[in-house]
Design a protein around this motif. Structure first.
Motif, PDB file in Angstrom:
ATOM      1  N   SER A  68      81.475  69.165  41.295  1.00 22.96           N
ATOM      2  CA  SER A  68      81.619  68.473  40.007  1.00 22.96           C
ATOM      3  C   SER A  68      80.980  67.093  40.048  1.00 22.96           C
ATOM      4  N   PHE A  69      80.433  66.684  38.906  1.00 24.73           N
ATOM      5  CA  PHE A  69      79.833  65.351  38.781  1.00 24.73           C
ATOM      6  C   PHE A  69      80.266  64.740  37.461  1.00 24.73           C
ATOM      7  N   PHE A  70      80.102  63.414  37.376  1.00 24.38           N
ATOM      8  CA  PHE A  70      80.401  62.730  36.111  1.00 24.38           C
ATOM      9  C   PHE A  70      79.107  62.247  35.474  1.00 24.38           C
ATOM     10  N   ARG A  71      79.136  62.133  34.120  1.00 30.61           N
ATOM     11  CA  ARG A  71      77.968  61.623  33.417  1.00 30.61           C
ATOM     12  C   ARG A  71      77.657  60.211  33.895  1.00 30.61           C
ATOM     13  N   GLY A  72      76.398  59.888  33.979  1.00 35.59           N
ATOM     14  CA  GLY A  72      76.009  58.565  34.434  1.00 35.59           C
ATOM     15  C   GLY A  72      75.870  58.467  35.949  1.00 35.59           C
ATOM     16  N   GLU A  73      76.425  59.467  36.659  1.00 29.43           N
ATOM     17  CA  GLU A  73      76.300  59.505  38.123  1.00 29.43           C
ATOM     18  C   GLU A  73      74.922  60.043  38.513  1.00 29.43           C
ATOM     19  N   VAL A  74      74.663  60.027  39.810  1.00 30.43           N
ATOM     20  CA  VAL A  74      73.477  60.732  40.291  1.00 30.43           C
ATOM     21  C   VAL A  74      73.916  61.979  41.055  1.00 30.43           C
ATOM     22  N   ILE A  75      73.064  63.024  40.960  1.00 26.87           N
ATOM     23  CA  ILE A  75      73.301  64.211  41.789  1.00 26.87           C
ATOM     24  C   ILE A  75      72.414  64.036  43.013  1.00 26.87           C
ATOM     25  N   PRO A  76      72.994  63.891  44.192  1.00 24.44           N
ATOM     26  CA  PRO A  76      72.147  63.811  45.376  1.00 24.44           C
ATOM     27  C   PRO A  76      71.675  65.217  45.765  1.00 24.44           C
ATOM     28  N   VAL A  77      70.364  65.367  45.902  1.00 26.63           N
ATOM     29  CA  VAL A  77      69.816  66.661  46.339  1.00 26.63           C
ATOM     30  C   VAL A  77      69.392  66.501  47.784  1.00 26.63           C
ATOM     31  N   ARG A  78      70.041  67.219  48.652  1.00 30.14           N
ATOM     32  CA  ARG A  78      69.725  67.184  50.087  1.00 30.14           C
ATOM     33  C   ARG A  78      69.616  68.619  50.550  1.00 30.14           C
ATOM     34  N   CYS A  79      68.430  69.037  50.876  1.00 29.73           N
ATOM     35  CA  CYS A  79      68.316  70.428  51.313  1.00 29.73           C
ATOM     36  C   CYS A  79      67.081  70.603  52.173  1.00 29.73           C
ATOM     37  N   LEU A  80      67.192  71.450  53.165  1.00 24.75           N
ATOM     38  CA  LEU A  80      66.081  71.692  54.079  1.00 24.75           C
ATOM     39  C   LEU A  80      65.324  72.954  53.663  1.00 24.75           C
ATOM     40  N   PHE A  81      64.024  72.767  53.456  1.00 23.00           N
ATOM     41  CA  PHE A  81      63.164  73.921  53.139  1.00 23.00           C
ATOM     42  C   PHE A  81      62.323  74.237  54.372  1.00 23.00           C
ATOM     43  N   THR A  82      62.170  75.516  54.677  1.00 19.61           N
ATOM     44  CA  THR A  82      61.307  75.895  55.813  1.00 19.61           C
ATOM     45  C   THR A  82      60.449  77.097  55.464  1.00 19.61           C
ATOM     46  N   ASP A  83      59.322  77.198  56.141  1.00 17.61           N
ATOM     47  CA  ASP A  83      58.455  78.369  56.007  1.00 17.61           C
ATOM     48  C   ASP A  83      57.745  78.594  57.330  1.00 17.61           C
ATOM     49  N   ASP A  84      57.463  79.845  57.640  1.00 11.35           N
ATOM     50  CA  ASP A  84      56.809  80.169  58.913  1.00 11.35           C
ATOM     51  C   ASP A  84      55.346  79.739  58.930  1.00 11.35           C
ATOM     52  N   ASN A  85      54.785  79.530  57.736  1.00 11.37           N
ATOM     53  CA  ASN A  85      53.354  79.287  57.653  1.00 11.37           C
ATOM     54  C   ASN A  85      53.057  77.905  57.067  1.00 11.37           C
ATOM     55  N   GLU A  86      53.292  77.773  55.750  1.00 11.63           N
ATOM     56  CA  GLU A  86      53.095  76.481  55.097  1.00 11.63           C
ATOM     57  C   GLU A  86      53.853  76.474  53.785  1.00 11.63           C
ATOM     58  N   LEU A  87      54.595  75.402  53.550  1.00 15.91           N
ATOM     59  CA  LEU A  87      55.350  75.304  52.302  1.00 15.91           C
ATOM     60  C   LEU A  87      54.418  75.013  51.131  1.00 15.91           C
ATOM     61  N   GLY A  88      54.852  75.374  49.931  1.00 12.10           N
ATOM     62  CA  GLY A  88      54.055  75.131  48.731  1.00 12.10           C
ATOM     63  C   GLY A  88      54.612  73.968  47.933  1.00 12.10           C
ATOM     64  N   ASN A  89      55.374  74.268  46.891  1.00  7.31           N
ATOM     65  CA  ASN A  89      55.963  73.242  46.029  1.00  7.31           C
ATOM     66  C   ASN A  89      57.382  73.664  45.686  1.00  7.31           C
ATOM     67  N   TYR A  90      58.095  72.751  45.032  1.00  6.11           N
ATOM     68  CA  TYR A  90      59.415  73.172  44.562  1.00  6.11           C
ATOM     69  C   TYR A  90      59.713  72.588  43.195  1.00  6.11           C
ATOM     70  N   ASN A  91      60.716  73.173  42.571  1.00  4.73           N
ATOM     71  CA  ASN A  91      61.091  72.790  41.223  1.00  4.73           C
ATOM     72  C   ASN A  91      62.602  72.736  41.131  1.00  4.73           C
ATOM     73  N   ILE A  92      63.078  71.743  40.395  1.00  4.92           N
ATOM     74  CA  ILE A  92      64.523  71.635  40.150  1.00  4.92           C
ATOM     75  C   ILE A  92      64.762  71.821  38.658  1.00  4.92           C
ATOM     76  N   GLU A  93      65.660  72.685  38.338  1.00  6.49           N
ATOM     77  CA  GLU A  93      65.963  72.924  36.932  1.00  6.49           C
ATOM     78  C   GLU A  93      67.468  72.925  36.728  1.00  6.49           C
ATOM     79  N   VAL A  94      67.893  72.242  35.663  1.00  2.00           N
ATOM     80  CA  VAL A  94      69.314  72.262  35.301  1.00  2.00           C
ATOM     81  C   VAL A  94      69.408  72.719  33.853  1.00  2.00           C
ATOM     82  N   HIS A  95      70.212  73.714  33.590  1.00  2.00           N
ATOM     83  CA  HIS A  95      70.458  74.124  32.205  1.00  2.00           C
ATOM     84  C   HIS A  95      71.925  74.502  32.031  1.00  2.00           C
ATOM     85  N   ASN A  96      72.375  74.473  30.790  1.00  2.00           N
ATOM     86  CA  ASN A  96      73.807  74.690  30.557  1.00  2.00           C
ATOM     87  C   ASN A  96      74.202  76.148  30.704  1.00  2.00           C
ATOM     88  N   ASN A  97      75.450  76.329  31.040  1.00  2.00           N
ATOM     89  CA  ASN A  97      76.016  77.678  31.135  1.00  2.00           C
ATOM     90  C   ASN A  97      77.251  77.745  30.249  1.00  2.00           C
TER      91      ASN A  97
END
Lengths: 157, 701
Positions: free
Chosen positions: A48-77
């Motif tokens: 859970s988060f509050f409005r006005g706060e920040v969402i910290p994104v901390r995550c490790l991405f790995t690939d055996d060859n070479e990473l490409g790009n990434y995208n973050i999307e937030v939408h309502n449910n």
């Protein structure tokens, strides 16, 4: 008759030769990238988060060859359409219609030649958006075009 | 010129040089047009390309949930399934717009490009089918790169009143259906035919209690794949006149079907909903699609001097729609209705051809074709723009019967296509802008195609070979899309600079018919100079992975083998196998295979016929593992299936035209959990149907 047999032999041999020469092994990337699925990857399912706060994104991405790009999307449910990729039900608010829902959708570049990358972002939650259940989706590609998706349910209060 | 083209020419050369050195004999040969009871040799002599003839009886004894599923037992032919009641064809691994389907000579036009589109032709209303494996541009034009499935439903009745009643039941999805076909000849050469058929099926069962997709477990109730039920209703009428110098017929047919998509995933997208899908197993809730295909066809034959003329006029209307629960996606707000996609396509076709016998050993065939298509879209999901397409073609083909053993055939065709793509703008704002997803464009394409072949037929064996060029005009989705496909999580970018796809193929066929043993081998070698494919990139746009339409060289080869052995008069075994190899030979994805590459397979069938009209047959089929994949596919494990069938045909004394046939089929007897690499549901980890028993009864009168 002999000519026919000869034709058959020539045809079959050539087919086999072509088959042999084009099937030479070259190293192909057959493995999609991975998004770390552990307690160290934030945000987490049902966080859970509050409005006005920040969402910290901390995550490790790995690939055996070479990473490409990434995208973050937030939408309502608000309609509970739940397409989370992480198992486990979260506490859901009542269904409702969006008035001013938060839409966040941004593409991020990963420097070339990386096989591991630690995402480290602070995403600010606007103060005027609808509160409620949201989906937080991370999409990650590798250089070849394989994709990995991780979607978690979060709530904004 | 490319090395592959040279290789193809080299392989073909022995055939052509042989043909040139053979001595000519003055023998008169009639064009071979025997169907129905044709022997294997007659079938093989019909064309220099590999041909398979399929009778109505074959469809009945192999009756699956849809036409292509019934035909998928034929080596080199595959059904790409969408659930249990729909499928589309693929010949030697080429499907979608690379395999053409014709009905009575007219190319069937629906939304073939769609992953979730099924062929809209009723399998209950077919007289016979002819499948040509290999490029068939010469007579069909664009699209017939992989081959063509020629369906005939225009056989002329033989008696005053004749008919057939058929009914069937499939245990797995509780499918029940029936068909009635009637026909008769009147006085003075007039005749009529009518058919009516329908079926209804419930959710199909898979041998698992849950499906794991991403890290999400989807529980299934009683192993039923929720919301995969559906129904279909088809009908046709035909009237005709057959005279000495003039014959003409008019046929009107309509197929209508509705079926649900698996409720918990639409495309690749996981979905949960408030709809109580498990309440009934026969109802169809959102998401579902429905389609209606109307066809009006006129065929006329007449004679002018020694020319045999024929013409075809046809109109087709195809309406297909997809409805799903409206949800917001990216910048798209929640739509206020369920209509996600709707396509309305009108196709007008005119074909004219003239045939003439020259010097008693040539059959010359000249023809022209014209086709106009108009496709209009609707709904909140944009995937292809509106378009208008005009195609005209002109061809000449000759078959030269040099002697009783040897014939040569060859032809050339020219096609011209004009495609008008209409603009499209989003109905919602992205960053304060109504984005244009398609521009107004007019594009024209030309193609010259050709084919040369030879048939040689000795006492016990026959050999044939054909080399030909096929082509395919890029479709508006490839040329003009700039759109989001939320179901597959991708942003698809079209390319207006695409050239018509060109394919060169060498086919060979060796057939040996002995008293006990029959062997048939069909190898082929295929080269595309510019195969069109959707290339997955590492880029993102508006939150979706970008896929670009691009062209690359492709090399493919493969072989189908069929061998049968008669142990005794009542006992026969058959071994079939197929292998397919495909590689992208240039571009970004060089070294990868093509999407939906089918794995190798072998099957062994033993049939016991204690009496003339009874059979009992058991088939073991092994399909290899498929590790040749492209993003976003997954490797698919190999599997073994056991099928069995038995049947009997009862005749009645003194009533020569009456017969009652009963057959019982069992599929996947071991209830194996397996995945079909070419199925629409493969990507989300849905296994194929579990054990199924089918009972079919038909009565001829």
């Amino acid at each position: 008759m002999k000519k026919i047999s000869l034709s058959i032999i020539i045809t079959v041999c050539l087919l086999l030769m072509i088959g042999a020469c084009v099937s030479e092994h070259n190293e192909k990337d057959m493995v999609p990238p991975t998004i770390e699925d552990s307690e160290d990857c934030y945000p987490q399912q049902c966080q859970s988060f509050f409005r006005g706060e920040v969402i910290p994104v901390r995550c490790l991405f790995t690939d055996d060859n070479e990473l490409g790009n990434y995208n973050i999307e937030v939408h309502n449910n608000f309609d509970h359409h739940t397409h989370s990729t992480v198992a486990g039900e979260c506490e859901m608010e009542e269904k409702k219609s969006p008035v001013n829902p938060w839409v966040y959708n941004k593409d991020y570049h990963i420097p070339e030649g990386q096989t591991a990358y630690q995402a480290n972002l602070e995403i600010s939650i606007p103060t005027d958006i609808d509160t409620g259940n949201y989906h937080f989706v991370i999409r990650l590609t590798d250089a070849t075009g394989w994709q990995q998706i991780k979607s978690v349910s979060i709530s904004i209060k | 010129m490319n090395k592959y083209v040279w290789t193809v020419l080299l392989v073909a050369w022995p055939w052509m040089s042989y043909a040139q050195t053979d001595t000519l004999k003055d023998e008169t040969l009639q064009e071979i047009t025997i169907y129905g009871n044709s022997t294997e040799r007659q079938v093989q002599m019909k064309s220099a390309q590999p041909v398979v003839d399929i009778s109505q009886q074959f469809i009945e004894t192999h009756l699956g949930g849809s036409l292509m599923q019934s035909l998928s037992f034929i080596p080199g032919v595959k059904a790409m399934t969408i659930g249990s009641g729909e499928s589309k064809p693929a010949i030697r691994g080429l499907g979608f717009n690379r395999t053409a389907v014709t009905e009575n000579g007219i190319k069937h036009e629906g939304q073939q490009w769609g992953e979730d589109h099924g062929l809209e032709i009723s399998q209950m209303d077919i007289d016979r089918i002819e499948i040509i494996k290999g490029p068939s541009a010469l007579l069909v034009g664009s699209d017939a790169i992989g081959g063509v499935i020629n369906i005939y439903s225009n056989d002329i009745p033989e008696r005053k009143l004749e008919g057939k009643v058929k009914t069937f039941y499939h245990s797995n999805n509780a499918s029940v259906g029936g068909a009635l076909r009637l026909g008769g000849i009147g006085e003075k050469g007039f005749y009529w035919k009518a058919a009516f058929s329908g079926n209804s099926y419930g959710d199909y069962r898979v041998p698992t209690d849950s499906i794991q997709y991403y890290s999400y477990y989807i529980q299934l109730k009683d192993g039923r794949l929720r919301n995969t039920a559906g129904h279909e209703l088809d009908g046709s009428v035909m009237v005709g006149y057959q005279g000495k110098n003039l014959s003409s017929s008019l046929r009107i047919s309509n197929t209508n079907g509705k079926s649900g998509f698996f409720a918990n995933a639409h495309g690749l997208e996981v979905r949960l909903s408030d709809i109580d899908y498990d309440a009934h197993r026969r109802d169809v809730d959102l998401p579902f699609h429905r389609v209606n295909h109307l066809k009006v066809m006129n065929h006329t034959d007449w004679r002018i001097a020694s020319w045999r003329m024929s013409s075809d006029l046809s109109f087709q209307n195809n309406v297909r729609e997809e409805q799903s629960e409206p949800v917001s996606h990216g910048y798209m707000p929640q739509p206020d209705n369920a209509l996600e996609r709707r396509f309305n396509k009108n196709t007008y076709t005119v074909l004219v051809s003239a045939k003439k016998m020259i010097a008693n050993n040539h059959t010359l065939n000249i023809g022209t074709s014209m086709e106009h298509q108009h496709n209009k879209r609707d709904g909140w999901g944009f995937i292809i723009p509106d378009f208008r397409n005009l195609t005209t073609g002109l061809y000449v083909h000759d078959r030269w019967y040099i002697n009783q053993q040897l014939s040569l055939s060859g032809g050339v065709r020219y096609d011209w296509t004009r495609t008008h793509i209409y603009p499209y703008q989003d109905w919602y704002e992205t960053f304060g802008e109504y984005k244009q997803r398609s521009e107004d464009r007019i594009l024209t394409f030309n193609s010259v195609t050709w084919s040369i072949g030879a048939n040689y037929n000795a006492e016990k064996w026959s050999v044939k070979s054909n080399i030909g060029k096929g082509f395919r005009t890029p479709i508006p989705k490839e040329l003009g899309t700039d759109g989001v496909n939320y179901h597959i999580f991708r942003y698809e970018v079209g390319n207006a600079d695409l050239d018509p796809e060109e394919s060169y193929q060498l086919d060979a066929n060796f057939c040996w018919t002995g008293t006990r043993l029959t062997v048939k081998v069909d190898p082929f070698l295929n080269y595309f100079s510019n195969y069109i494919y959707m290339n997955p990139t590492s880029e993102y746009y508006e939150g979706l992975q970008v896929y670009n339409y691009t062209q690359a060289k492709v090399v493919r080869w493969g072989v189908e083998v069929q061998a049968s052995y008669k142990w005794i008069k009542q006992l026969e075994s058959e071994l079939t196998g197929e292998y397919l190899y495909a590689r992208l030979a240039s571009g970004d994805k060089k070294g990868y295979t093509l999407p939906f590459s089918q794995p190798w397979n072998v099957s062994f069938t033993t049939t016991y016929k204690p009496w003339e009209e009874s059979f009992l047959s058991v088939t073991g089929q092994y399909t290899g593992k498929q590790t040749e994949i492209v993003p976003p596919e997954k490797p698919t494990d190999g599997y073994f299936l056991l099928n069995a069938s038995l049947g009997h045909c009862f005749h009645f004394k003194g009533k020569e035209h009456q017969a009652l046939s009963l057959s019982l089929q069992a599929q996947n007897l071991l209830n194996r959990r397996y995945y079909d690499h070419t199925s629409y549901y493969r990507l989300i980890g849905v296994p194929e149907a579990g054990r199924n028993f089918s009972l079919t009864a038909s009565y001829n009168f």
